[in-house]
Design a protein around this motif. Sequence first.
Motif, short mmCIF file in Angstrom:
data_model
loop_
_atom_site.label_atom_id
_atom_site.label_comp_id
_atom_site.label_asym_id
_atom_site.label_seq_id
_atom_site.Cartn_x
_atom_site.Cartn_y
_atom_site.Cartn_z
N SER A 97 -0.91 10.33 2.84
CA SER A 97 -0.54 10.80 3.74
C SER A 97 0.73 10.21 4.26
O SER A 97 0.94 9.62 5.00
N PHE A 119 2.04 7.48 6.17
CA PHE A 119 1.90 6.97 7.33
C PHE A 119 3.49 6.56 7.36
O PHE A 119 4.02 5.42 7.49
N PHE A 174 0.07 5.61 0.98
CA PHE A 174 -1.53 6.21 1.15
C PHE A 174 -1.17 7.53 0.38
O PHE A 174 0.40 7.94 0.49
N GLN A 220 6.73 6.40 9.77
CA GLN A 220 6.68 6.16 11.07
C GLN A 220 8.29 7.55 11.26
O GLN A 220 8.66 7.53 11.51
N PHE A 261 1.21 -1.37 -0.26
CA PHE A 261 0.09 0.17 0.41
C PHE A 261 1.11 1.18 0.07
O PHE A 261 1.85 1.31 0.21
#
Lengths: 226, 426
Positions: free
Chosen positions: A91, A93, A89, A95, A87
């Motif tokens: 935004s 994601f 995304f 860390q 995936f």
Amino acid sequence: MIEVTNLVKTYGKKDNTFNAVDDVTFSIPTGKSVAILGKSGSGKSTLMHIMSGLDKPTSGSILIDGKDILSLKQKDIDSFRSKKMSFIFQSFFVQAKESCYDNVSLPLEIAKISYSRRKKMIEAALAAVDMSEKINAKAGELSGGQKQRLAVARAIVNSPKILFADEPTGNLDSVTGGMVENLLFNYSKENNVTLIIVTHDADLAKRCEIQIHLKDGKIDSTRGII
Amino acid sequence: MKITDIVIRAGRSLKQAKARTLLTSLAIGVGAFTIVLSLAIGAGGRDYASNIITSNTNPQELFVQPKADANNDPTKPQKYTEGPSATYGNYSVKLLSQSDVDKITTLDGVESVTPIYSVKVQYITTEGQDKYQVSLRSFNDGVKLDYLAGNSENISTNNGILMTDTYLSSLGFSDASAAMGKKVQIAVNKSSNLAGIPESKIFEFTVIGVVKSPALAASPLSGMQIYKDDIKAIYDYSQKGTAMYGEYQGAIALAKNGADVKVVKNNIDNAGYEAQTAEDLMSFIFNFINVLQAILIGFGVLAVLTSVFGIINTQYISVLERTQQIGLMKALGMRRRDVGRLFKLEAAWVGFLGGAIGSGLAVIAGTIGNPFISKALNLGNTNLIVFEPLSVLAVVVGLIIVSVTAGIAPARKAAKLNPIEALRTE
């Protein structure tokens, strides 16, 4: 090959129902790039969630390389996702407090790749997105474009068969967005990976071999489907 | 996901929230500190007590008394029973007579029985010195003695006396060897005499040994020791002709070498007496230590209980903060069970840190404090705080288990999180 047949996802109860995905049928050959287009609320994200096994449809079926993923147990779907899917995304994601290395390492750990093999795979993935020199940098210190490239590296590190990208360039300016697009399309072509992009960006959609327009949960029009 | 990877990821998440991790661990640490220290004090206390027992009593000895009525209610008038008795206020105790002593001697496993002669002497002195109070007891070769000079070899033949070192300077001896072979006089009062016509007799003894007044002895005046026949002679002189002569508050039965003291105790009990082993007599010390320890541990457990809520709270906040991370991990195919494990292991880390910090501090505090405590309580080389590695380990492991238990509910929340909801950014 992904075969989606009569897919329906209904929200709400009794009189108050509405179909987020309404009787959708299509199939995508392996290695193609696909854009799922539509306005917000058209059901494109729900469709992606169902195709990736994150969500269950109300009815219909999804066959991936002939395998009915809806009949799988939760842990088998999880395992399927960790080995075959990936995936990206809108935004990112990533860390922020972890290094780039640890960010990219996560899918490998989930897929139980042995420690000794990980290092090479991570280095290769970071090299593919031209981020090798950032391997020990904290993800939080990166620019938006670098974060999304890091997310791409994380998505491709375990050599997935299907890559889902949810508005991958939505948070990027056109230059960096273009770079990320190139990365995704090139990777898809070179490795025969099915790329499924959920977007409302018509320009991005045009670059895909197949386009599926959704409107109110139904397929409004398609292009490129054989 | 492999468990090692989960452990590493859990540790890393905690490292990223250092202050929170440390503070939560410290809460547990307080409990760990208290529990480890009280366990150490308990262990040290029991060591100390068993030291007292071995240096004051012979483990083969039994203290025998007439049987007391177990159903006696001391708040009600007591029934009169025939036979000799001693009266203390309005409470009377039955006594052992010579025939009882003879009967006990014949019991299985009993080597010898010596009645307890309650000997009261007036004073001890030596030529040219003042008179000092003293207590005498019968020499017992089963008790460990620390000789500064001489030994007990000739105690039965020579009117020998084993002197305690505390009397040395008072009786004018420069050191232990200076006292050796010297005569001391002990004055005894004749109790049977009519009031007003005091009569007393001087018994002379030769110092055949000087023993160190044991550092661990219960009584600082633990008496000088003479042979049991000499004790009896003094007793006979002082008590003969009184009503109490030949009646004893108790007797010391010596179990045969190799005989099980507990079996002998049963034999004596079955014969209608009440026997107590050295261990029984000292058990009150153990009880005291155990109660004290239990109270201290109770405080520690309370502290741990409080910190449990701290862990639950912290972990819930952590789950909320990392909703997106959890969503991502689940989207990437991480199993529910592994997500739960990740959070339980974070709790385990917190428990481990707290346990390690608390018990580490306790060991440091105890090690530093030991010399001071020993000095303040005059224990010599005895340490009152004794750390047992195994019990420290058990505390740490126990706290890890407690923390994991506290982390179950937050971990379940994390595991149940819907990845679609978690990844919804708007």
